[in-house]
Scaffold this motif. Structure first.
Motif, PDB file in Angstrom:
ATOM      1  N   VAL A  84       0.838  -1.206   0.000  1.00  0.00           N
ATOM      2  CA  VAL A  84       0.000   0.000   0.000  1.00  0.00           C
ATOM      3  C   VAL A  84       0.867   1.249   0.000  1.00  0.00           C
ATOM      4  CG1 VAL A  84      -1.594   1.354   1.413  1.00  0.00           C
ATOM      5  CG2 VAL A  84      -2.032  -1.061   1.023  1.00  0.00           C
ATOM      6  N   SER A  85       1.901   1.242   0.839  1.00  0.00           N
ATOM      7  CA  SER A  85       2.774   2.405   0.922  1.00  0.00           C
ATOM      8  C   SER A  85       3.478   2.644  -0.415  1.00  0.00           C
ATOM      9  CB  SER A  85       3.796   2.184   2.046  1.00  0.00           C
ATOM     10  OG  SER A  85       4.848   3.084   1.909  1.00  0.00           O
ATOM     11  N   GLY A  86       4.000   1.581  -1.017  1.00  0.00           N
ATOM     12  CA  GLY A  86       4.683   1.709  -2.307  1.00  0.00           C
ATOM     13  C   GLY A  86       3.746   2.159  -3.412  1.00  0.00           C
ATOM     14  N   TRP A  87       2.545   1.634  -3.378  1.00  0.00           N
ATOM     15  CA  TRP A  87       1.556   1.970  -4.401  1.00  0.00           C
ATOM     16  C   TRP A  87       1.120   3.438  -4.281  1.00  0.00           C
ATOM     17  CZ3 TRP A  87      -3.902   2.611  -3.365  1.00  0.00           C
ATOM     18  CH2 TRP A  87      -4.672   2.795  -4.523  1.00  0.00           C
ATOM     19  N   LEU A  88       0.914   3.883  -3.028  1.00  0.00           N
ATOM     20  CA  LEU A  88       0.514   5.278  -2.817  1.00  0.00           C
ATOM     21  C   LEU A  88       1.584   6.220  -3.335  1.00  0.00           C
ATOM     22  CD1 LEU A  88      -1.060   5.164   0.764  1.00  0.00           C
ATOM     23  CD2 LEU A  88      -2.243   5.641  -1.384  1.00  0.00           C
ATOM     24  N   LEU A  89       2.845   5.840  -3.105  1.00  0.00           N
ATOM     25  CA  LEU A  89       3.946   6.689  -3.554  1.00  0.00           C
ATOM     26  C   LEU A  89       4.013   6.711  -5.080  1.00  0.00           C
ATOM     27  CD1 LEU A  89       6.399   8.354  -2.560  1.00  0.00           C
ATOM     28  CD2 LEU A  89       7.777   6.293  -2.824  1.00  0.00           C
ATOM     29  N   ALA A  90       3.844   5.545  -5.692  1.00  0.00           N
ATOM     30  CA  ALA A  90       3.983   5.445  -7.143  1.00  0.00           C
ATOM     31  C   ALA A  90       2.773   6.033  -7.867  1.00  0.00           C
ATOM     32  CB  ALA A  90       4.172   3.979  -7.538  1.00  0.00           C
ATOM     33  N   ALA A  91       1.596   5.722  -7.375  1.00  0.00           N
ATOM     34  CA  ALA A  91       0.392   6.106  -8.111  1.00  0.00           C
ATOM     35  C   ALA A  91      -0.015   7.550  -7.844  1.00  0.00           C
ATOM     36  CB  ALA A  91      -0.745   5.157  -7.753  1.00  0.00           C
ATOM     37  N   TYR A  92       0.120   7.977  -6.582  1.00  0.00           N
ATOM     38  CA  TYR A  92      -0.362   9.326  -6.238  1.00  0.00           C
ATOM     39  C   TYR A  92       0.764  10.262  -5.830  1.00  0.00           C
ATOM     40  CZ  TYR A  92      -4.803   6.909  -6.250  1.00  0.00           C
ATOM     41  OH  TYR A  92      -5.880   6.162  -6.627  1.00  0.00           O
ATOM     42  N   ASP A  93       1.994   9.766  -5.926  1.00  0.00           N
ATOM     43  CA  ASP A  93       3.162  10.556  -5.569  1.00  0.00           C
ATOM     44  C   ASP A  93       2.990  11.170  -4.173  1.00  0.00           C
ATOM     45  OD1 ASP A  93       5.681  11.516  -5.949  1.00  0.00           O
ATOM     46  OD2 ASP A  93       4.987  13.425  -6.768  1.00  0.00           O
ATOM     47  N   MET A  94       2.543  10.326  -3.247  1.00  0.00           N
ATOM     48  CA  MET A  94       2.283  10.802  -1.892  1.00  0.00           C
ATOM     49  C   MET A  94       3.599  10.854  -1.114  1.00  0.00           C
ATOM     50  SD  MET A  94      -0.378   9.200   0.851  1.00  0.00           S
ATOM     51  CE  MET A  94      -1.863   9.380  -0.106  1.00  0.00           C
ATOM     52  N   GLN A  95       4.114  12.066  -0.922  1.00  0.00           N
ATOM     53  CA  GLN A  95       5.411  12.198  -0.270  1.00  0.00           C
ATOM     54  C   GLN A  95       5.284  12.244   1.252  1.00  0.00           C
ATOM     55  OE1 GLN A  95       8.162  11.832  -1.769  1.00  0.00           O
ATOM     56  NE2 GLN A  95       7.585  12.116  -3.917  1.00  0.00           N
ATOM     57  N   ASP A  96       4.086  12.548   1.718  1.00  0.00           N
ATOM     58  CA  ASP A  96       3.852  12.655   3.158  1.00  0.00           C
ATOM     59  C   ASP A  96       3.978  11.268   3.800  1.00  0.00           C
ATOM     60  OD1 ASP A  96       2.966  13.011   5.682  1.00  0.00           O
ATOM     61  OD2 ASP A  96       1.186  14.156   5.153  1.00  0.00           O
ATOM     62  N   THR A  97       5.107  11.013   4.449  1.00  0.00           N
ATOM     63  CA  THR A  97       5.338   9.659   4.972  1.00  0.00           C
ATOM     64  C   THR A  97       4.392   9.314   6.114  1.00  0.00           C
ATOM     65  OG1 THR A  97       7.060  10.509   6.412  1.00  0.00           O
ATOM     66  CG2 THR A  97       7.760   9.565   4.310  1.00  0.00           C
ATOM     67  N   THR A  98       4.007  10.326   6.877  1.00  0.00           N
ATOM     68  CA  THR A  98       3.117  10.050   8.007  1.00  0.00           C
ATOM     69  C   THR A  98       1.772   9.526   7.515  1.00  0.00           C
ATOM     70  OG1 THR A  98       4.126  11.951   9.057  1.00  0.00           O
ATOM     71  CG2 THR A  98       2.229  10.990  10.161  1.00  0.00           C
ATOM     72  N   LEU A  99       1.222  10.224   6.528  1.00  0.00           N
ATOM     73  CA  LEU A  99      -0.069   9.811   5.986  1.00  0.00           C
ATOM     74  C   LEU A  99       0.046   8.425   5.363  1.00  0.00           C
ATOM     75  CD1 LEU A  99      -2.968  10.642   5.496  1.00  0.00           C
ATOM     76  CD2 LEU A  99      -2.268  11.654   3.322  1.00  0.00           C
ATOM     77  N   ARG A 100       1.162   8.202   4.656  1.00  0.00           N
ATOM     78  CA  ARG A 100       1.364   6.905   4.033  1.00  0.00           C
ATOM     79  C   ARG A 100       1.438   5.797   5.090  1.00  0.00           C
ATOM     80  NH1 ARG A 100       6.190   7.980   0.664  1.00  0.00           N
ATOM     81  NH2 ARG A 100       7.053   6.009   1.368  1.00  0.00           N
ATOM     82  N   LYS A 184      11.259   1.933   1.667  1.00  0.00           N
ATOM     83  CA  LYS A 184      12.012   2.844   2.525  1.00  0.00           C
ATOM     84  C   LYS A 184      11.426   2.802   3.938  1.00  0.00           C
ATOM     85  CE  LYS A 184      13.810   6.158  -0.734  1.00  0.00           C
ATOM     86  NZ  LYS A 184      12.965   5.938  -1.939  1.00  0.00           N
ATOM     87  N   ILE A 185      12.275   3.125   4.908  1.00  0.00           N
ATOM     88  CA  ILE A 185      11.809   3.153   6.294  1.00  0.00           C
ATOM     89  C   ILE A 185      10.920   4.369   6.508  1.00  0.00           C
ATOM     90  CG2 ILE A 185      12.531   3.403   8.694  1.00  0.00           C
ATOM     91  CD1 ILE A 185      15.097   1.932   7.948  1.00  0.00           C
ATOM     92  N   ILE A 186       9.671   4.131   6.869  1.00  0.00           N
ATOM     93  CA  ILE A 186       8.813   5.282   7.180  1.00  0.00           C
ATOM     94  C   ILE A 186       8.206   5.192   8.582  1.00  0.00           C
ATOM     95  CG2 ILE A 186       8.248   5.872   4.786  1.00  0.00           C
ATOM     96  CD1 ILE A 186       5.593   4.446   5.147  1.00  0.00           C
ATOM     97  N   SER A 187       8.382   4.044   9.260  1.00  0.00           N
ATOM     98  CA  SER A 187       7.862   3.934  10.628  1.00  0.00           C
ATOM     99  C   SER A 187       8.687   4.813  11.558  1.00  0.00           C
ATOM    100  CB  SER A 187       7.949   2.490  11.116  1.00  0.00           C
ATOM    101  OG  SER A 187       7.036   1.691  10.432  1.00  0.00           O
TER     102      SER A 187
END
Lengths: 358, 287
Positions: A84-100, A184-187
């Motif tokens: 989910v995190s990878g997909w959100l980054l790739a599909a929606y370019d979601m840079q906000d790691t907290t939200l991801r 990537k580490i986002i926790s």
């Protein structure tokens, strides 16, 4: 407020205060840079294991069912979270790691919960220890299935393949078969502590509510609970699925805390580890689960050089705890050993003017 | 004692169509329980056979018989712990065939157990609250999020459980762990817990077992009181003859899974079959 209620409230407050207090102490240590690198690396895993232990305690301690595949739910959560995190980054370019991270944790919980329900519906209708056997198998099946799972993103789209790594060129791998997840580490530690607090809130509030009492009634006496009109399957399901959701969330947190998580990290041994946390902390004792999860996660790392003997020590400790808590002969022996100390305290109390005698 | 006695002497038993008898006041009401040719076999052994019983809406009935006669098996059949192999059970005229224990409870049957089955690790009040489970409802999320509904229903549950505990004057014990209570109090708590489900028929399995004569007498009065207050029917299994004869309006005697006599206390005491099977032997043993 009744005495029993007050006692429970104090117990719950202590549990929360301990977690929040520990959080501030550690944040302070991080700020002053007095924390060791080893401990710093352990902070998020500790949070994940606390959530695992507390949620497993809901199943074992409160609903009285044995689950031996808790790491399987964690595995599902870790993989779902990563994808989910990878997909959100790739599909929606979601840079906000907290939200991801939040979305990854929530979806990890949901998917694990669905799997929990799928297992629980057939198994929890039966009487007996079937859940232990089925969850044991489930944990192993999941771990072996994800070994053959390949997921990647290309141009904002997810590509799946199973058994063979059959991916288009230029794909960014998220899940790479036996090599595990790549993200990537986002926790973060605060996120972990928040998850722990949410877990405690859910479990403690659930246990002290109508549904929680029903769950405990089915544990104490199945026939009596049914005669009171309580649907045993429903409440065992409730406990089991809630625990699966929490384990999935812990999994997502854990999975996104390192660049790679391999399937073998969610082996049967890991499920047993969580079981050890729960048994050592005490069945039905949430605070105990928290403390033993912290203690038993830190201890092997601190004693890294002896870690070959870790499982041996676990076994010995487990046996000892069982003996000391369940054997009346040994208990009375221990009581006799500490009775002089106790008597000392009582005498002190008696001599206290206006003291509370009892 | 006197109150309980009075109830019995007031009673006039009259026959109803199904060849059973119920108290005169209940004749025009639908019987709360009716069994027809009820039976169960365990591997060829007929534990209960051709069991016919009708209980009036507000009747206090007794089920007696020597050890192993099948009394508790009858209870287990009525509460659907066992599925009968023959015959039917009607609760308020409704066929219980294929129902689960939970469904039977929702039809208005509540019971206590011969070997006490309390929720030992929970407090006395929590035990009663389990009985109130289906009366004061709120969903899991209201509980977790502590929504207003949680507080309202918890308060109602607390008030109601205190009210119910007051029947036996057990309010002071509300915070005690159920498993730590003395035996007699545990039996009384089981009755309170069963009453909390608001049953139409209360099944008491040896309520006086382990009680001293004084406690038994108190229990006898309370059984009559409970019937009057809640307007329910009570069927009880008991070996203490002073209690059965003192409080039960209709008595059914079971031996080897079969009914050998039915009637009022006086009729039962005079029945030669009963004396032979049960009371007679007891008298010899005492002599």
């Amino acid at each position: 407020m009744t005495k029993a209620k007050r006692k429970r409230l104090i117990y719950n407050l202590i549990t929360f205060a301990l977690v929040i207090g520990a959080y501030f102490i550690i944040q302070n240590m991080i700020a002053e840079k007095t924390i060791s690198r080893l401990l710093k690396g352990l902070l998020v895993p500790i949070c994940a294991w606390i959530v695992m232990a507390v949620s497993l305690n809901l199943v074992i301690g409160f609903s009285g069912e044995l689950s031996l595949g808790h790491a399987g739910f964690m595995c599902i959560g870790a993989y779902t979270g990563t994808i989910v995190s990878g997909w959100l980054l790739a599909a929606y370019d979601m840079q906000d790691t907290t939200l991801r991270l939040v979305l990854a944790i929530v979806s990890g919980g949901i998917v694990a919960g669905v799997f929990g329900a799928l297992i629980g519906i057939p198994v929890l209708r039966l009487r007996g220890d079937y859940l232990a056997i089925v969850t044991l198998a489930f944990g192993e099946i999941i771990r072996n299935l994800v070994k053959w799972l390949y997921v990647g993103t290309k141009d904002g789209e997810l590509c799946f393949s199973f058994l063979n790594k059959d991916m288009p060129k230029g794909v960014k791998m998220l899940v790479d078969g036996a090599q595990g997840t790549k993200e990537k580490i986002i926790s973060t530690f605060p996120a972990g502590v928040i998850l722990v607090l949410v877990t405690l809130l859910i479990v403690l509030n659930l246990v002290n509510s109508r549904a929680g009492r029903a769950i405990q009634a089915t544990r104490d006496n199945r026939i009596a609970a049914e005669s009171m009109g309580i649907s045993v399957t429903k409440y065992k399901m409730m406990a089991f699925v809630t625990a699966a959701v929490l384990a999935g969330m812990a999994g997502a947190l854990f999975g996104l805390n390192s660049t790679t998580v391999e399937p073998k990290q969610f082996s049967f041994n890991q499920s047993i580890n969580v079981l050890v946390f729960v048994v050592l902390g005490g069945l039905g004792n949430v605070l105990g689960s928290v403390i033993s999860a912290v203690f038993l996660t830190v201890l092997p790392e601190v004693l890294r050089e002896f870690s070959d003997y870790r499982m041996l020590a676990y076994a010995v400790v487990l046996i000892l705890v069982m003996i000391f808590t369940n054997n009346p002969l040994i208990r009375s022996f221990v009581d006799r050993l500490i009775s002089p100390v106790r008597a000392l305290f009582h005498r002190k109390k008696d001599t206290m003017p206006g003291g509370d005698l009892q | 004692m006197t109150e309980a006695k009075r109830h019995r002497s007031d009673t006039k038993m009259v026959p109803v169509p199904s060849q059973s008898i119920v108290p005169e006041r209940d004749v025009n009401e639908l019987p709360v329980l009716e069994t027809r040719h009820l039976g169960i076999e365990f591997g060829g052994l007929k534990a209960v056979d051709d069991f016919n019983l009708t209980i009036g809406k507000t009747e206090i009935a007794g089920l007696i018989g020597p050890n192993g006669a099948g009394k508790t098996t009858v209870f287990n059949l009525l509460t659907k712990v066992y599925e009968p192999t023959s015959g039917v059970v009607l609760i308020n005229g409704k066929d219980m065939h294929g129902m689960s224990i939970v469904q039977a409870s929702r039809q208005g049957i509540a019971r206590t157990f011969q070997n006490i089955r309390l929720f030992d690790k929970m407090t006395v009040e929590e035990n009663v609250r389990i009985g109130l489970h289906n009366k004061y409802k709120y969903d899991m999320f209201s509980g977790i999020l502590r929504l207003p509904r949680y507080w309202i229903q918890e308060k109602r549950q607390h008030e109601r459980s205190m009210e119910l505990l007051d029947i036996f004057g057990m309010q002071d014990l509300a915070d005690k762990q159920a498993g730590s209570l003395p035996y007699g109090a545990q039996r009384r708590l089981e009755i309170v817990r069963a009453l909390a489900t608001e049953p139409k028929l209360l099944l008491l399995d040896e309520p006086a077992a382990g009680m001293n004569p004084h406690e038994t007498e108190e229990l006898m009065e309370n059984i009559a009181k409970i019937r009057d207050r809640f307007g329910i029917a009570i069927l009880l299994i008991e070996h203490d003859m002073s209690l059965v004869m003192g409080v039960c309006e209709g008595i059914c005697v079971l031996n080897f899974g079969r009914v050998i006599a039915k009637g009022t206390a006086d009729e039962i005491q005079a029945n030669p079959a009963v004396i032979e099977a049960y009371l007679g032997k007891r008298k010899e043993a005492e002599a």
